[in-house]
Motif scaffolding. Structure first.
Motif, PDB file in Angstrom:
ATOM      1  N   HIS A 121       0.866  -1.180   0.000  1.00 34.76           N
ATOM      2  CA  HIS A 121       0.000   0.000   0.000  1.00 34.76           C
ATOM      3  C   HIS A 121       0.903   1.231   0.000  1.00 34.76           C
ATOM      4  CE1 HIS A 121      -3.622  -2.389   1.205  1.00 34.76           C
ATOM      5  NE2 HIS A 121      -2.675  -3.187   1.692  1.00 34.76           N
ATOM      6  N   ALA A 122       0.723   2.091  -0.986  1.00 33.45           N
ATOM      7  CA  ALA A 122       1.625   3.244  -1.118  1.00 33.45           C
ATOM      8  C   ALA A 122       0.907   4.421  -1.766  1.00 33.45           C
ATOM      9  CB  ALA A 122       2.850   2.865  -1.945  1.00 33.45           C
ATOM     10  N   LEU A 123       1.455   5.598  -1.543  1.00 32.82           N
ATOM     11  CA  LEU A 123       0.976   6.819  -2.185  1.00 32.82           C
ATOM     12  C   LEU A 123       1.975   7.213  -3.263  1.00 32.82           C
ATOM     13  CD1 LEU A 123      -0.211   8.719   0.998  1.00 32.82           C
ATOM     14  CD2 LEU A 123      -1.664   7.790  -0.792  1.00 32.82           C
ATOM     15  N   ILE A 124       1.483   7.306  -4.497  1.00 32.57           N
ATOM     16  CA  ILE A 124       2.346   7.532  -5.660  1.00 32.57           C
ATOM     17  C   ILE A 124       2.077   8.924  -6.227  1.00 32.57           C
ATOM     18  CG2 ILE A 124       3.078   6.633  -7.897  1.00 32.57           C
ATOM     19  CD1 ILE A 124       3.434   4.625  -5.659  1.00 32.57           C
ATOM     20  N   PRO A 125       3.131   9.706  -6.525  1.00 34.39           N
ATOM     21  CA  PRO A 125       2.920  11.019  -7.162  1.00 34.39           C
ATOM     22  C   PRO A 125       2.188  10.876  -8.496  1.00 34.39           C
ATOM     23  CG  PRO A 125       5.182  10.812  -6.373  1.00 34.39           C
ATOM     24  CD  PRO A 125       4.560   9.453  -6.251  1.00 34.39           C
ATOM     25  N   MET A 126       1.221  11.749  -8.718  1.00 34.22           N
ATOM     26  CA  MET A 126       0.515  11.736  -9.992  1.00 34.22           C
ATOM     27  C   MET A 126       1.417  12.191 -11.134  1.00 34.22           C
ATOM     28  SD  MET A 126      -3.207  13.285  -8.976  1.00 34.22           S
ATOM     29  CE  MET A 126      -4.295  12.481  -7.805  1.00 34.22           C
ATOM     30  N   GLN A 127       2.370  13.088 -10.808  1.00 33.28           N
ATOM     31  CA  GLN A 127       3.319  13.593 -11.807  1.00 33.28           C
ATOM     32  C   GLN A 127       4.728  13.438 -11.242  1.00 33.28           C
ATOM     33  OE1 GLN A 127       0.881  17.363 -11.765  1.00 33.28           O
ATOM     34  NE2 GLN A 127       1.480  17.389 -13.916  1.00 33.28           N
ATOM     35  N   HIS A 128       5.473  12.507 -11.789  1.00 31.87           N
ATOM     36  CA  HIS A 128       6.802  12.216 -11.253  1.00 31.87           C
ATOM     37  C   HIS A 128       7.771  13.382 -11.399  1.00 31.87           C
ATOM     38  CE1 HIS A 128       6.021   8.040 -10.280  1.00 31.87           C
ATOM     39  NE2 HIS A 128       5.512   7.839 -11.491  1.00 31.87           N
ATOM     40  N   ARG A 145       0.051  21.344  -1.401  1.00 36.73           N
ATOM     41  CA  ARG A 145      -0.126  20.135  -0.602  1.00 36.73           C
ATOM     42  C   ARG A 145      -0.799  20.418   0.735  1.00 36.73           C
ATOM     43  NH1 ARG A 145       5.823  17.580  -1.678  1.00 36.73           N
ATOM     44  NH2 ARG A 145       6.389  19.659  -0.955  1.00 36.73           N
ATOM     45  N   GLY A 146      -0.712  21.665   1.208  1.00 39.30           N
ATOM     46  CA  GLY A 146      -1.375  22.018   2.453  1.00 39.30           C
ATOM     47  C   GLY A 146      -2.880  21.978   2.375  1.00 39.30           C
ATOM     48  N   TYR A 147      -3.421  21.939   1.156  1.00 41.97           N
ATOM     49  CA  TYR A 147      -4.867  21.794   0.958  1.00 41.97           C
ATOM     50  C   TYR A 147      -5.229  20.396   0.456  1.00 41.97           C
ATOM     51  CZ  TYR A 147      -6.160  26.671   1.743  1.00 41.97           C
ATOM     52  OH  TYR A 147      -6.390  27.893   2.316  1.00 41.97           O
ATOM     53  N   ASP A 148      -4.245  19.518   0.340  1.00 42.72           N
ATOM     54  CA  ASP A 148      -4.485  18.180  -0.192  1.00 42.72           C
ATOM     55  C   ASP A 148      -4.733  17.201   0.954  1.00 42.72           C
ATOM     56  OD1 ASP A 148      -4.598  15.907  -1.762  1.00 42.72           O
ATOM     57  OD2 ASP A 148      -2.428  15.615  -1.733  1.00 42.72           O
ATOM     58  N   PRO A 149      -5.937  16.637   1.069  1.00 41.69           N
ATOM     59  CA  PRO A 149      -6.219  15.724   2.178  1.00 41.69           C
ATOM     60  C   PRO A 149      -5.368  14.457   2.152  1.00 41.69           C
ATOM     61  CG  PRO A 149      -8.047  15.765   0.608  1.00 41.69           C
ATOM     62  CD  PRO A 149      -7.126  16.871   0.223  1.00 41.69           C
ATOM     63  N   VAL A 150      -4.998  13.981   0.964  1.00 38.05           N
ATOM     64  CA  VAL A 150      -4.211  12.758   0.876  1.00 38.05           C
ATOM     65  C   VAL A 150      -2.800  12.997   1.413  1.00 38.05           C
ATOM     66  CG1 VAL A 150      -3.235  11.047  -0.701  1.00 38.05           C
ATOM     67  CG2 VAL A 150      -5.561  11.873  -1.046  1.00 38.05           C
ATOM     68  N   TYR A 151      -2.167  14.087   0.975  1.00 35.11           N
ATOM     69  CA  TYR A 151      -0.815  14.382   1.461  1.00 35.11           C
ATOM     70  C   TYR A 151      -0.831  14.669   2.961  1.00 35.11           C
ATOM     71  CZ  TYR A 151       4.076  15.467   0.615  1.00 35.11           C
ATOM     72  OH  TYR A 151       5.447  15.417   0.601  1.00 35.11           O
ATOM     73  N   SER A 152      -1.891  15.330   3.411  1.00 36.51           N
ATOM     74  CA  SER A 152      -2.004  15.627   4.835  1.00 36.51           C
ATOM     75  C   SER A 152      -2.195  14.352   5.649  1.00 36.51           C
ATOM     76  CB  SER A 152      -3.169  16.588   5.077  1.00 36.51           C
ATOM     77  OG  SER A 152      -2.967  17.797   4.368  1.00 36.51           O
ATOM     78  N   ALA A 153      -2.932  13.382   5.086  1.00 42.46           N
ATOM     79  CA  ALA A 153      -3.076  12.088   5.759  1.00 42.46           C
ATOM     80  C   ALA A 153      -1.726  11.387   5.870  1.00 42.46           C
ATOM     81  CB  ALA A 153      -4.077  11.222   5.004  1.00 42.46           C
ATOM     82  N   LYS A 183       7.116  16.560 -11.028  1.00 41.99           N
ATOM     83  CA  LYS A 183       6.662  17.753 -10.328  1.00 41.99           C
ATOM     84  C   LYS A 183       6.900  17.571  -8.835  1.00 41.99           C
ATOM     85  CE  LYS A 183       2.740  20.957 -10.283  1.00 41.99           C
ATOM     86  NZ  LYS A 183       1.334  21.162 -10.696  1.00 41.99           N
ATOM     87  N   GLU A 184       7.690  18.477  -8.250  1.00 37.00           N
ATOM     88  CA  GLU A 184       8.095  18.316  -6.856  1.00 37.00           C
ATOM     89  C   GLU A 184       6.911  18.339  -5.901  1.00 37.00           C
ATOM     90  OE1 GLU A 184      11.068  20.404  -3.551  1.00 37.00           O
ATOM     91  OE2 GLU A 184      11.044  21.104  -5.619  1.00 37.00           O
ATOM     92  N   ASP A 185       5.929  19.207  -6.159  1.00 34.13           N
ATOM     93  CA  ASP A 185       4.783  19.313  -5.261  1.00 34.13           C
ATOM     94  C   ASP A 185       3.563  18.566  -5.807  1.00 34.13           C
ATOM     95  OD1 ASP A 185       4.188  20.965  -7.357  1.00 34.13           O
ATOM     96  OD2 ASP A 185       3.581  22.688  -6.140  1.00 34.13           O
ATOM     97  N   SER A 186       3.819  17.484  -6.548  1.00 36.01           N
ATOM     98  CA  SER A 186       2.725  16.708  -7.133  1.00 36.01           C
ATOM     99  C   SER A 186       1.807  16.164  -6.041  1.00 36.01           C
ATOM    100  CB  SER A 186       3.282  15.540  -7.946  1.00 36.01           C
ATOM    101  OG  SER A 186       2.250  14.656  -8.333  1.00 36.01           O
ATOM    102  N   LEU A 187       0.514  16.105  -6.355  1.00 42.01           N
ATOM    103  CA  LEU A 187      -0.426  15.452  -5.461  1.00 42.01           C
ATOM    104  C   LEU A 187      -0.206  13.938  -5.529  1.00 42.01           C
ATOM    105  CD1 LEU A 187      -3.670  17.513  -6.173  1.00 42.01           C
ATOM    106  CD2 LEU A 187      -1.877  17.920  -4.478  1.00 42.01           C
ATOM    107  N   LEU A 188      -0.741  13.231  -4.540  1.00 38.38           N
ATOM    108  CA  LEU A 188      -0.505  11.800  -4.419  1.00 38.38           C
ATOM    109  C   LEU A 188      -1.785  11.015  -4.669  1.00 38.38           C
ATOM    110  CD1 LEU A 188       1.632  11.857  -1.142  1.00 38.38           C
ATOM    111  CD2 LEU A 188       2.468  11.788  -3.504  1.00 38.38           C
ATOM    112  N   GLU A 189      -1.596   9.761  -5.084  1.00 31.24           N
ATOM    113  CA  GLU A 189      -2.720   8.872  -5.344  1.00 31.24           C
ATOM    114  C   GLU A 189      -2.461   7.543  -4.645  1.00 31.24           C
ATOM    115  OE1 GLU A 189      -5.568   7.859  -9.171  1.00 31.24           O
ATOM    116  OE2 GLU A 189      -3.470   8.391  -9.487  1.00 31.24           O
ATOM    117  N   LEU A 190      -3.496   6.992  -4.033  1.00 26.91           N
ATOM    118  CA  LEU A 190      -3.358   5.754  -3.276  1.00 26.91           C
ATOM    119  C   LEU A 190      -3.379   4.547  -4.213  1.00 26.91           C
ATOM    120  CD1 LEU A 190      -3.253   4.322  -0.509  1.00 26.91           C
ATOM    121  CD2 LEU A 190      -5.759   4.390  -0.488  1.00 26.91           C
TER     122      LEU A 190
END
Length: 519
Positions: free
Chosen positions: A106-113, A267-275, A115-122
């Motif tokens: 189980h891992a969180l993967i960057p949506m855009q490899h 990322r401060g507004y991203d619930p996944v990264y915050s989790a 991009k440094e501040d890319s959002l994450l996907e489970l």
């Protein structure tokens, strides 16, 4: 194909030097052979991340789009989630499933490899064993989990407080669809409670069994954080409660200032990264401020605000549906009216030179540390004179009209408002910012135009200090409406004083300090 575990010793360089005898270290490279639908898959773990090779169908299917004639188009091509190794921080859980005889990842993967501040996907990956070679797989999973949770507690026990009214009513969905699946993937134990009224979170924190949980998680804006902190500090075991149960933050309100300061505006507004930050974050000590009025005392973690900036916050409550934009509208109204407010401010100033303030801030970022929480015992007691007594002679007293007076323990009090770019989480000081007199509309506009990047503090009109404590007395004449805002909430427009209490609070953070303001 049988599962096989290979351990290879290799040298990993530190820095740019090639002198591995001095700057290198031995690291174990672990390999595990698995299968996915009869195709071989190899897991390689080098101590920094996990590479998965041979899984050619790992990407999630994208949602189809439609033309204007409702004709479905092929789903967009998704990036390969396994293009790069999965970094330790992003690995939530690796385990052997006894029932299915499979390895789960189980891992969180960057949506855009790229991009440094890319959002994450489970993601969840599952691979099979053959010939019942379970022991090798179990040992691989055990070793990997030991590394990715080094100095951290896996499978945390979380008390989750959700404000269903937060974020214009979106906080519940943010938790259910964005956060809860991540906590479940990390095998966290959750005790979920929804707030039912103002002050409910304060009571929850006040009554909490601090031995049952590893963190208290707020899914809300800054208001519920304020309540939890004050609930803890009303307990007889306040200091122990804060140490035992650090705060975890999930942005679920219209204002998420502390979250964006710990991560960034994206990322401060991203619930996944915050989790992820709740799961993998470590304790970060925070200064808290006691706020004392004539008849009551409480604690602030964010800011204290009076003048046109307070007006922009409170007088625009009816525009809350607009989000942060309402603050801009309120500011413009006040600037064009050239409003200012008579006050008396007494400051215990530690540093007044802007260049020295910026220099010390940069030094703190170059050599970041995680200092321990305050080791004092007993009640949190103020050391400054009571509000009824004069301030000490070495305090600086200002009697003047101020356009605004804004003190803060965080760099950004709202999105794209880097008001206090030199604020640090645990320097024992609060940053004070204000403008005196009646500057022209053009000069005020110039100040606020630069506030997004923190460049406003270089203006000669802007005063910026590091202070230990202050006393504030509003003196608005009868009939003139004036506001005082503390931690984003309406506060009595009466005399009050503030003292910083060093490293009293605690929050889970992926980083040892606030994000760099690049000042």
């Amino acid at each position: 194909m049988p599962a096989q575990l290979h351990v290879v010793f290799g040298v990993s360089n530190l820095g740019s030097t090639s002198d591995t005898s001095t700057h290198g270290f031995l690291s174990m490279i672990r390999k595990l052979q698995l299968t996915k639908v009869h195709h071989p898959v190899e897991l390689t773990y080098d101590g920094d991340g996990l590479r998965i090779e041979g899984d050619f169908n790992a990407a999630k299917r994208g949602k189809p789009s439609y033309t204007c004639f409702c004709i479905p188009l092929p789903p967009p091509k998704r990036a390969d989630p396994l293009l790069l190794p999965i970094q330790n921080t992003n690995i939530l859980r690796v385990c052997y499933n006894e029932r299915l005889k499979m390895v789960e990842i189980h891992a969180l993967i960057p949506m855009q490899h790229d991009k440094e501040d890319s959002l994450l996907e489970l993601y969840k990956f599952m691979y099979s064993l053959s010939d019942n070679n379970e022991e090798e797989a179990k040992q691989f999973c055990k070793d990997l989990m030991h590394d990715v949770y080094k100095d951290m507690k896996p499978e945390k026990r979380l008390k989750v407080i959700v404000n269903p009214a937060g974020g214009q009513g979106k906080a519940k969905d943010i938790f259910e669809f964005g956060v809860k699946p991540v906590f479940e993937a990390a095998n966290c134990e959750m005790d979920i409670q929804y707030t039912e009224h103002q002050g409910h979170a304060l009571q929850i924190a006040k009554d909490l069994d601090i031995n049952r949980y590893d963190a208290i998680v707020t899914v809300s804006g800054d208001g519920i954080i304020h309540e939890v902190i004050n609930g803890f500090l009303q307990r007889p075991d306040a200091r122990q409660a804060i140490k035992n149960v650090p705060l975890g933050l999930i942005p679920g309100g219209t204002s998420n200032s502390l979250s964006i300061c710990l991560l960034d505006y994206v990322r401060g507004y991203d619930p996944v990264y915050s989790a992820l930050q709740v799961i993998k974050g470590q304790n970060l000590a925070l200064d808290l401020c006691s706020v004392t009025y004539a008849d009551h005392r409480y604690f602030s973690f964010l800011s204290q605000n009076h003048g046109i900036t307070a007006y922009a916050d409170l007088a625009t409550e009816h525009l809350r549906w607009m989000g942060d934009t309402r603050n801009i509208i309120g500011l413009m109204q006040q600037i064009f009216a050239r409003q200012s407010y008579p006050v008396e401010v007494a400051l215990q100033i530690e540093e007044s030179n802007k260049e020295r303030i910026k220099s010390k801030y940069r030094d703190a970022l170059v050599h970041p540390v995680r200092p321990p929480l305050n080791e004092l015992d007993g009640p949190v007691v103020d050391t400054i004179p009571p509000l009824s007594e004069p301030v000490p002679e070495d305090w600086t007293v200002i009697n003047d009209d101020l356009v605004f007076f804004l003190t803060s323990k965080v760099p950004s009090v709202a999105r794209d408002m880097l008001t206090h770019p030199c604020a640090l989480p645990n320097d024992g000081l609060i940053d004070a910012l204000f403008v005196r007199g009646h500057p022209s509309i053009a000069k005020q506009m110039e100040i606020f135009k630069k506030i997004e990047h923190g460049q406003h503090i270089d203006s000669p009109l802007v005063e910026y200090y590091k202070v230990k404590a202050f006393r504030f007395t509003p003196k608005a004449p009868a009939g003139k409406k004036a506001y005082t805002v503390i931690d984003g909430e309406n506060a009595p427009n009466q005399p009050f004083q503030v003292q910083v209490h060093s490293r009293l609070g605690c929050v889970l953070s992926l980083y040892p300090t606030f994000k760099n303001s690049n000042i």
